[in-house]
Write a protein that holds these residues in place. Structure first.
Motif, PDB file in Angstrom:
ATOM      1  N   GLU A  51     -10.646 -27.524  74.033  1.00  0.00           N
ATOM      2  CA  GLU A  51     -10.429 -28.906  74.457  1.00  0.00           C
ATOM      3  C   GLU A  51     -11.010 -29.185  75.842  1.00  0.00           C
ATOM      4  OE1 GLU A  51      -6.280 -29.761  74.085  1.00  0.00           O
ATOM      5  OE2 GLU A  51      -6.411 -30.068  71.914  1.00  0.00           O
ATOM      6  N   THR A  52     -11.446 -28.115  76.539  1.00  0.00           N
ATOM      7  CA  THR A  52     -11.993 -28.287  77.887  1.00  0.00           C
ATOM      8  C   THR A  52     -13.512 -28.391  77.900  1.00  0.00           C
ATOM      9  OG1 THR A  52     -12.127 -25.888  78.275  1.00  0.00           O
ATOM     10  CG2 THR A  52     -10.053 -26.988  78.832  1.00  0.00           C
ATOM     11  N   VAL A  53     -14.134 -28.351  76.718  1.00  0.00           N
ATOM     12  CA  VAL A  53     -15.590 -28.460  76.652  1.00  0.00           C
ATOM     13  C   VAL A  53     -15.969 -29.716  75.871  1.00  0.00           C
ATOM     14  CG1 VAL A  53     -15.974 -25.974  76.851  1.00  0.00           C
ATOM     15  CG2 VAL A  53     -15.711 -26.998  74.581  1.00  0.00           C
ATOM     16  N   LYS A  54     -17.213 -30.132  76.006  1.00  0.00           N
ATOM     17  CA  LYS A  54     -17.653 -31.392  75.407  1.00  0.00           C
ATOM     18  C   LYS A  54     -17.704 -31.329  73.894  1.00  0.00           C
ATOM     19  CE  LYS A  54     -21.278 -34.909  75.717  1.00  0.00           C
ATOM     20  NZ  LYS A  54     -22.568 -35.298  76.371  1.00  0.00           N
ATOM     21  N   HIS A  55     -18.262 -30.242  73.365  1.00  0.00           N
ATOM     22  CA  HIS A  55     -18.457 -30.149  71.913  1.00  0.00           C
ATOM     23  C   HIS A  55     -17.632 -28.996  71.347  1.00  0.00           C
ATOM     24  CE1 HIS A  55     -22.320 -31.979  73.403  1.00  0.00           C
ATOM     25  NE2 HIS A  55     -21.922 -32.874  72.514  1.00  0.00           N
ATOM     26  N   PRO A  56     -16.841 -29.263  70.281  1.00  0.00           N
ATOM     27  CA  PRO A  56     -16.029 -28.200  69.678  1.00  0.00           C
ATOM     28  C   PRO A  56     -16.878 -27.290  68.793  1.00  0.00           C
ATOM     29  CG  PRO A  56     -15.764 -30.228  68.431  1.00  0.00           C
ATOM     30  CD  PRO A  56     -16.639 -30.574  69.614  1.00  0.00           C
ATOM     31  N   LYS A  57     -16.268 -26.169  68.381  1.00  0.00           N
ATOM     32  CA  LYS A  57     -16.921 -25.330  67.379  1.00  0.00           C
ATOM     33  C   LYS A  57     -17.195 -26.200  66.152  1.00  0.00           C
ATOM     34  CE  LYS A  57     -13.959 -21.433  68.766  1.00  0.00           C
ATOM     35  NZ  LYS A  57     -12.915 -20.492  68.332  1.00  0.00           N
ATOM     36  N   PRO A  58     -18.353 -26.092  65.524  1.00  0.00           N
ATOM     37  CA  PRO A  58     -19.324 -24.992  65.555  1.00  0.00           C
ATOM     38  C   PRO A  58     -20.346 -25.036  66.694  1.00  0.00           C
ATOM     39  CG  PRO A  58     -19.992 -26.576  63.908  1.00  0.00           C
ATOM     40  CD  PRO A  58     -18.669 -27.061  64.448  1.00  0.00           C
ATOM     41  N   ALA A  59     -20.211 -25.947  67.645  1.00  0.00           N
ATOM     42  CA  ALA A  59     -21.069 -25.901  68.834  1.00  0.00           C
ATOM     43  C   ALA A  59     -20.668 -24.682  69.668  1.00  0.00           C
ATOM     44  CB  ALA A  59     -20.912 -27.186  69.638  1.00  0.00           C
ATOM     45  N   PRO A  60     -21.579 -24.134  70.453  1.00  0.00           N
ATOM     46  CA  PRO A  60     -21.305 -22.889  71.186  1.00  0.00           C
ATOM     47  C   PRO A  60     -20.571 -23.069  72.505  1.00  0.00           C
ATOM     48  CG  PRO A  60     -23.557 -23.569  71.583  1.00  0.00           C
ATOM     49  CD  PRO A  60     -22.984 -24.566  70.594  1.00  0.00           C
ATOM     50  N   ASP A  61     -20.235 -24.306  72.861  1.00  0.00           N
ATOM     51  CA  ASP A  61     -19.772 -24.616  74.221  1.00  0.00           C
ATOM     52  C   ASP A  61     -18.636 -23.721  74.715  1.00  0.00           C
ATOM     53  OD1 ASP A  61     -21.314 -26.716  73.143  1.00  0.00           O
ATOM     54  OD2 ASP A  61     -20.447 -28.162  74.539  1.00  0.00           O
ATOM     55  N   VAL A  62     -17.589 -23.532  73.902  1.00  0.00           N
ATOM     56  CA  VAL A  62     -16.428 -22.799  74.387  1.00  0.00           C
ATOM     57  C   VAL A  62     -16.754 -21.333  74.644  1.00  0.00           C
ATOM     58  CG1 VAL A  62     -15.486 -22.199  72.095  1.00  0.00           C
ATOM     59  CG2 VAL A  62     -13.943 -22.455  74.074  1.00  0.00           C
ATOM     60  N   PHE A  63     -17.637 -20.750  73.842  1.00  0.00           N
ATOM     61  CA  PHE A  63     -18.020 -19.357  74.058  1.00  0.00           C
ATOM     62  C   PHE A  63     -18.915 -19.214  75.286  1.00  0.00           C
ATOM     63  CE2 PHE A  63     -17.361 -18.836  69.279  1.00  0.00           C
ATOM     64  CZ  PHE A  63     -16.082 -18.341  69.458  1.00  0.00           C
ATOM     65  N   LEU A  64     -19.817 -20.161  75.462  1.00  0.00           N
ATOM     66  CA  LEU A  64     -20.688 -20.122  76.639  1.00  0.00           C
ATOM     67  C   LEU A  64     -19.871 -20.301  77.918  1.00  0.00           C
ATOM     68  CD1 LEU A  64     -23.716 -22.208  75.302  1.00  0.00           C
ATOM     69  CD2 LEU A  64     -23.589 -19.725  75.605  1.00  0.00           C
ATOM     70  N   LYS A  65     -18.891 -21.200  77.876  1.00  0.00           N
ATOM     71  CA  LYS A  65     -18.039 -21.411  79.046  1.00  0.00           C
ATOM     72  C   LYS A  65     -17.229 -20.152  79.350  1.00  0.00           C
ATOM     73  CE  LYS A  65     -14.416 -24.298  81.048  1.00  0.00           C
ATOM     74  NZ  LYS A  65     -13.612 -25.525  80.945  1.00  0.00           N
ATOM     75  N   THR A  66     -16.707 -19.517  78.312  1.00  0.00           N
ATOM     76  CA  THR A  66     -15.913 -18.301  78.507  1.00  0.00           C
ATOM     77  C   THR A  66     -16.743 -17.204  79.152  1.00  0.00           C
ATOM     78  OG1 THR A  66     -14.564 -18.885  76.580  1.00  0.00           O
ATOM     79  CG2 THR A  66     -14.442 -16.617  77.366  1.00  0.00           C
ATOM     80  N   ALA A  67     -17.960 -17.008  78.656  1.00  0.00           N
ATOM     81  CA  ALA A  67     -18.848 -16.000  79.241  1.00  0.00           C
ATOM     82  C   ALA A  67     -19.116 -16.315  80.707  1.00  0.00           C
ATOM     83  CB  ALA A  67     -20.157 -15.932  78.457  1.00  0.00           C
TER      84      ALA A  67
END
Length: 398
Positions: free
Chosen positions: A137-153
């Motif tokens: 919920e803290t990124v612009k695009h949810p899965k299946p977009a990569p945003d949450v994984f990229l932010k975590t890394a």
């Protein structure tokens, strides 16, 4: 190099997907909407916002209906009070322990709200394993977009190439692939019929998954040589293209002709298309001939391994073979390497191992006996008359 392992939460750490569906089913029922599971299923692994779009598409629900979301949260709280949090996935705590002991940085990247992620991990006592908890919920695009994984890394201070994702949903696997991260899928039958084909590997449970297995998935995804096993003196790992000249040097030694038991054709011919060999043997068969390195010097001193072979009448067998540089023979390296490989083959499910040895090759005959092989009455078509066949029953040695 693998440094960080990122877990999805729902369906991977806790068995929550049936619970979430029931929450939404009861919430919508109060609105006179009877949601079909096939409508709900595409949102598994994604966010509430994505589900609201599905509800708008199928039931004309306003995507900005904040009252409905509030009703869902109230229903969720009520059901947790009545039933408790969804249960942990079997063996997941032990799996987390193994990964932490191996030195990996662990994080959660879930589509659930951060407060819920925190409550769940604290409730089940697994929060101590994770360095970071990140909500989709803290990124612009949810899965299946990569945003949450990229932010975590990024929060972990790692590049995507240094991370591996563990997911149970189609959306999550696609997100990991889009992030350029290796992905190991966990098949959870309670997460619905998910298409996990974009993951690099799939497991059905965590009880036998260890850090070495995860490392192997990571290496194969990035086409790196994975460690197979090791002894006090030796490291045995998969070959890479740069090893071929050294292998050819060892194979060309005058004394190598009798030391190449199990090699059906010259090494150069076997590995002329190395990428095909690597993909087929290492990634698909989980076998192959591997490099033997002396730990003290870091030098490649030979090769050994197990390969599937077709024998008489197209019988498939798993054949052990080895070759040691003549400068390193008579020091126990062959036995040390082959013993470790036999044990590794047992772990990988081998039932019988076979080897072919020339009757005049006394060192290899003695090695086979020490490893538990026995001579059998069998002759492989095309072999010379002096080639003996030996067999080891792995299942009897567990």
């Amino acid at each position: 190099m693998l440094k960080g392992i990122i877990f999805d939460m729902d369906g991977v750490l806790i068995n929550s997907e049936p619970f979430h569906f029931q929450v939404w089913k009861e919430t919508l029922k109060a609105r006179g909407i009877h949601i079909d599971y096939e409508v709900y299923k595409p949102c598994i692994g994604s966010t509430v916002g994505f589900l609201m779009e599905l509800l708008h598409e199928h039931y004309q629900v306003d995507v900005q209906d904040t009252a409905l979301i509030a009703e869902m949260k109230s229903m969720k709280k009520k059901m947790i009070e009545e039933r408790g949090y969804p249960s942990l996935i079997p063996w997941v705590k032990e799996f987390l322990e193994r990964l932490q002991e191996a030195g990996y940085v662990l994080a959660v990247a879930s589509s659930s709200p951060l407060s819920y992620i925190r409550n769940v991990t604290e409730h089940w006592g697994i929060d101590r394993y994770f360095q970071k908890l990140v909500s989709g919920e803290t990124v612009k695009h949810p899965k299946p977009a990569p945003d949450v994984f990229l932010k975590t890394a990024e929060i972990l201070g790692l590049s995507p190439e240094e991370c591996l994702v563990i997911e149970d949903s189609e959306n999550g696997c696609k997100a990991a692939k889009a992030a350029g991260m290796a992905c190991m899928a966990y098949y959870n039958p309670d997460s619905g019929k998910q298409d996990l084909s974009t993951a690099f590997a799939l497991v059905e449970g965590f009880e036998e998954v260890d850090s070495a297995f995860v490392e192997k998935i990571y290496c194969h995804f990035h086409h790196l040589p994975a460690k197979v096993c090791e002894t006090n003196r030796l490291l045995i790992r998969e070959m890479e293209k740069g090893d071929i000249p050294r292998m050819m040097e060892i194979c060309s030694q005058e004394t190598s002709a009798d030391a190449c038991e199990g090699v059906a054709k010259p090494l150069k011919e076997e590995l002329e298309d190395f990428e095909m060999y690597r993909r087929y043997m290492y990634e698909l068969c989980d076998m192959g001939y591997w490099c033997i390195l002396e730990k003290a010097s870091g030098e490649i001193i030979g090769r050994a391994g197990v390969e599937p072979k077709l024998w008489n009448d197209n019988k498939t067998v798993v054949e052990l073979g080895y070759m040691i540089d003549e400068k390193f023979r008579r020091r126990g390296f062959a036995y040390e390497a082959c013993r470790a490989i036999v044990e590794e083959a047992k772990k990988r499910g081998a039932f019988y191992l076979y080897c072919r040895i020339k009757s005049a090759n006394m060192p290899s005959l003695e090695l086979a006996r020490k490893l538990g092989f026995q001579k059998i009455d069998y002759h492989l078509e095309g072999d010379s008359e002096d080639m003996e066949v030996w067999r080891c029953a792995c299942h009897g040695n567990h």
